[in-house]
Each structure stands twice: as structure tokens, then as C-alpha cells.
Design a protein around this motif. Sequence first.
Motif, short mmCIF file in Angstrom:
data_model
loop_
_atom_site.label_atom_id
_atom_site.label_comp_id
_atom_site.label_asym_id
_atom_site.label_seq_id
_atom_site.Cartn_x
_atom_site.Cartn_y
_atom_site.Cartn_z
N LEU A 16 0.83 -1.21 0.00
CA LEU A 16 0.00 0.00 0.00
C LEU A 16 0.87 1.26 0.00
CD1 LEU A 16 -2.80 -1.02 2.54
CD2 LEU A 16 -3.09 -0.64 0.08
N SER A 18 3.81 1.50 -1.27
CA SER A 18 4.37 1.59 -2.62
C SER A 18 3.35 2.20 -3.59
CB SER A 18 4.81 0.22 -3.11
OG SER A 18 5.27 0.27 -4.43
N CYS A 19 2.08 1.78 -3.45
CA CYS A 19 1.01 2.33 -4.30
C CYS A 19 0.88 3.84 -4.07
CB CYS A 19 -0.33 1.66 -3.99
SG CYS A 19 -0.39 -0.07 -4.49
N HIS A 22 3.82 5.75 -5.62
CA HIS A 22 3.78 5.79 -7.09
C HIS A 22 2.42 6.28 -7.62
CE1 HIS A 22 7.12 2.97 -6.30
NE2 HIS A 22 7.64 3.51 -7.39
N ASP A 24 -0.42 4.97 -7.57
CA ASP A 24 -1.10 3.90 -8.32
C ASP A 24 -2.40 3.56 -7.61
OD1 ASP A 24 -1.88 1.72 -9.78
OD2 ASP A 24 0.11 0.78 -9.82
N GLU A 26 -5.35 2.41 -8.74
CA GLU A 26 -6.04 1.17 -9.09
C GLU A 26 -5.43 -0.03 -8.37
OE1 GLU A 26 -8.91 1.14 -10.64
OE2 GLU A 26 -8.63 3.31 -10.61
N ALA A 27 -4.10 -0.07 -8.32
CA ALA A 27 -3.45 -1.18 -7.58
C ALA A 27 -3.79 -1.09 -6.10
CB ALA A 27 -1.93 -1.11 -7.79
N GLY A 28 -3.84 0.12 -5.56
CA GLY A 28 -4.21 0.31 -4.16
C GLY A 28 -5.61 -0.20 -3.87
N MET A 54 -2.54 5.89 1.99
CA MET A 54 -2.36 5.60 0.58
C MET A 54 -3.35 6.39 -0.27
SD MET A 54 -3.89 3.79 -2.16
CE MET A 54 -4.92 2.56 -1.37
N CYS A 58 -2.79 9.32 -3.17
CA CYS A 58 -3.34 9.16 -4.52
C CYS A 58 -4.45 10.18 -4.80
CB CYS A 58 -3.89 7.75 -4.72
SG CYS A 58 -2.61 6.48 -4.73
#
Length: 545
Positions: A16, A18-19, A22, A24, A26-28, A54, A58
Motif C-alpha cells: 500500500l 508503494s502504491c 507511485h 497507483d 487502481e493497484a491500491g 495511501m 493518490c
Amino acid sequence: MRRTLLAEQDQLAALLRSCGDHHDLEAGRRIHAQILGSAHHRGSRYLANTLIHMYGKCASLADARSVFHSMPDPNLFSWTIITSIHARHGLLDDAKRFFDAMPERNVVAWTALLQGFAEQRCLDTAKGVFDRMPARDTIAWVEMIAGCDRVCCAASAKLLFDLAPARSAMPWNAMITAYAGSGQLQLAKVAFEKMPATDVVSWNAMLFAFTRHGKVAEAEAVFRSMPLRDSVSWAGMFQAFARCGHLEAAKETFYQVPCKDVVTWNLLLAAFLHNDCRIQEARCVFERMPKRSLISWNSLLATYARTGNVCEAKRLFDRMPGRDVFSWTTMVGGFAEKADVTEARRFFARMPKQNVVSWNTMVATNSQGGHLAEAERLFEEMPERNFYSWSVMLAAYAHLGHTEEAIRVFHEMEVDGVRPDEVAFMCLLAACGHRGMVAEALGYFASMVSDYGLEPTAEHYSSIVASFARSGQLKHAEELLASMPFLPDQVAWRVFLGACGTLEDVSRAQAAARRVSDLVPANSVPYVVLANTYRAGLGSFPEPS
């Protein structure tokens, strides 16, 4: 079993984070769904706090709030995170509501709220939070000093600096930046020299102080004197050369950078893209990059679109391994600039997610292309509007002479809490000028000054001239042309000349034609209007004297 669950939660939390780093989303969200599907993890406060963090990174604050409100027992850390992310994104009312609802507060929550107000230049409110803080850490003092820098108030920053109980490097560095922000480079240099101990941040602050004001030689002298350099130092020197057009020196600095990462390559790319004449060299840099980020792709894409090369922009867009809303909006805007409404609409319809910028672009594209009904439809369907949304619609109505609609949009804009600026009033006065609505134009002109404290420009006065002229009040128009605090431009005189021609006022038409000819000697229009006025008013041309 418990050790295994904790290890799994640590792994999920790392993913999380990392998401978030970056961006990200959708990955989260996929990891969030995985957590919700696990009876062992869905009730974890640790994972819930990481999810909020996270989603904040985002910029998906609705998701962050949803996670927070689903927590049966949020702790102090949960409250602090949810307050901080709203403050960081400028949603200060929401941040204040969460802050006020906190069962207890720590210095981090206080500082987060303070930082939010300071970053949005709400310095008085930030000062109120600062004064109420039961305890202040160094970061709180630094944020207040930085807040003064943002509103270019070095004197207030210095007062706070003198009151700060601790004089670590951080307040000194903030003070150097504040002096630089107000252009007081000598005082910044004095503060730097007075520091008990400098660090690389202090040296970078001085480097950027000179870079910010285009003092390349001074910036280079600081750079050469630095006992230690980090990636920020190299980037600062690189930018100093690039911004002043010293591309060869920028290239030389680039080759000296000990560790070149994607950020360093992006800076070199940006240096060439800053000069539209060197796009081909920028493309060579782009193709040589060992690794490209989305910023690399978007920078080149935006330059192609801005310079009108939408074909090359389209080819690059099709090559992109990933796209964000900026990529799509750039293509919509590129086709809009070329007046290719069909392609702009096609890209807009294909966008996975449309933002307010893309909606505004489409409204402007359709209105400028004469598709007013489509522009109106898009404007009504916009999920959110900002200042530019209202301005685009107001300008469209004013340009097409739809005065009543322009006035309606202006009042709706005020009711929506959007503060009009000089351009909005310019559109409104121009709309009144088209119809010769003198009383309305004068009323809005007065409101602009007294209610909004805006300074009228020559264009605003010219619109009042147009209102007088088109309503047949040539004497008042003439008096305003003579008394306005600006030299009337050729547009104002041409409007006045046209009205003189319509009303067959030969003497005033002669004077206005001379003024237009003086301002635009090569323009034959005033002579044509004057000739028509002679025919209408005198039945023939006057005898030469």
C-alpha cells in the motif's frame, strides 16, 4: 498463527505504501479489496490507517474518508492522518471539521492544520492556529516562517524567526528562503553567513535563491563552494543554466552529475523543451533516456501539442506505455488549438476519467468553433466547475453578443461563490457594450471597483465607451475618451468611429478617423467609414480646402 498474520499485514502495508508513493490508485484499490475479502485482515486498524494514507497520497479523499468512517475505533494516528491529508490537499474546511472532532490532539495534528492554512496563503488563520497551539515544535515555527514567505512578507518571517526558541538549521534555512522570496538576496546571504552551522539544505537554499532571480554567476559560485552536494544541488545548478538559456553549460553539468536517474534526465529534457526551436534535440534526449517516467512522456507530448504538431503528439501518445488524465487532456487541448472539434470530441469521449480541465477545454473548443448549444450542454453536465469553467462560458456569450445570457452566467457565478476577476468583468462589460446597455455597464463597472477592489484597465474603459457610443450617446463617449486614465487604443476609437458613422456625425467621425489612422497608419477601414459618413451626412465629399 499470530506471527504469520502480522507478517502478512506488514507485506500488505508495504504494498500500500508503494502504491501511495507511485500514485497507483487502481493497484491500491485491488489490495484494499483483498483486505476486505480476508476475515483476518479486514478489521486491522494498522491496515486501515495505511489505506487512509495511501488514498491521501493518490488524492482519492472520498475513499480515504470511507475507510476512516468504517473504522469502529480510530486512534489518534487515524485522526491525524485524515486531518493531514485534507489539509495537504487544500480542503481546509474538511480538515478543520476532522480536527475539531478529534477526541485528543497531538502536535502533529496541530502542525498539519497550520501547514494547510499556511500553504493556501491563509496566513491570518494559520497564525490563529499557531497562537492556540498548546506546544510548538520546530516544524510549526518553520511552517509559519514559510507561510510568510508565500505571501512575500519577509518582515513577518524575521519577527517569527527572532521569537523562535530553538535555532536549529531548519528555521535559518526557512529564513534564507523567505528573504530570497522577497528579492532580498543580500539579507539572505547575510543570514547564511551568520548560521552557526550550515548543512547541504542551507547551501541549496542559497543556490536556489540566486537561481530564482536569474543570478547564474552567483548561483554557480555557491555551487562551486559547496562542501557537499546532493541531487538537489545538481538539479538546482542545472536549472539555473537551463532557465537562462545556457544549454551548453546545462549539458556539461548534466554529464558531470555522478548518478544520473530519471529525474536528472527529465531536467535535461525540460531544458531543451523550454526552447521551442530545439524540440528535435529534445526528442534525441528522450530517445536516449535509459528509463522514462510518465513525466518524460507527458513533457514531450505537451510540447508537441503546444507548438501545433498534433500529428507527432498523436504518434507519441499511441506509443505511451501508460497514460494519465494529463496525457488525455493534452491531446484534447492540442486538437482544440487546431480547431479540430471532431478529434477533440473523440479523445474526450475516450478518456477513462475526465477532469475539470478537460471539461473546460471542450466547452471552450465548442464555443470558439461556433457550437454554442454543445458548449452549453457540456457546461450544464459538468460534474464540477472551477473559476475557468464560468469564465469560458461567460466569454462565449460575450463574444457572440448574447448579452442576457452573459449577465445570467455572471450572476450565477457570484451565487456559486466564485469571485470574478478583471477578465470576467471585461467579458461582462463587452457584452453590455455590444447592446449599448449604458446603465448596466456603469453599474458593473462601479461594482468591480467598490465591491471587488479590482483596478480597471484600458479595456474596461473602452467597453464603457462602446456602451455610450452604441446607445447614441456620442458626447458622453467622447468625454470618456478624453478623460479616461489611459490613452485610448485603436479599438476604442474604431467603435466610436463606427457609431459616428451610424449616426451620421461627420465632425466627430473626422476626428475619430484621424485618431485611428495615427494609431494604425496602414489600416484603410477608417477612411472607408469616413467616406460612407460623408455620403450619408453631406450627400457628397467635402471640397478640398
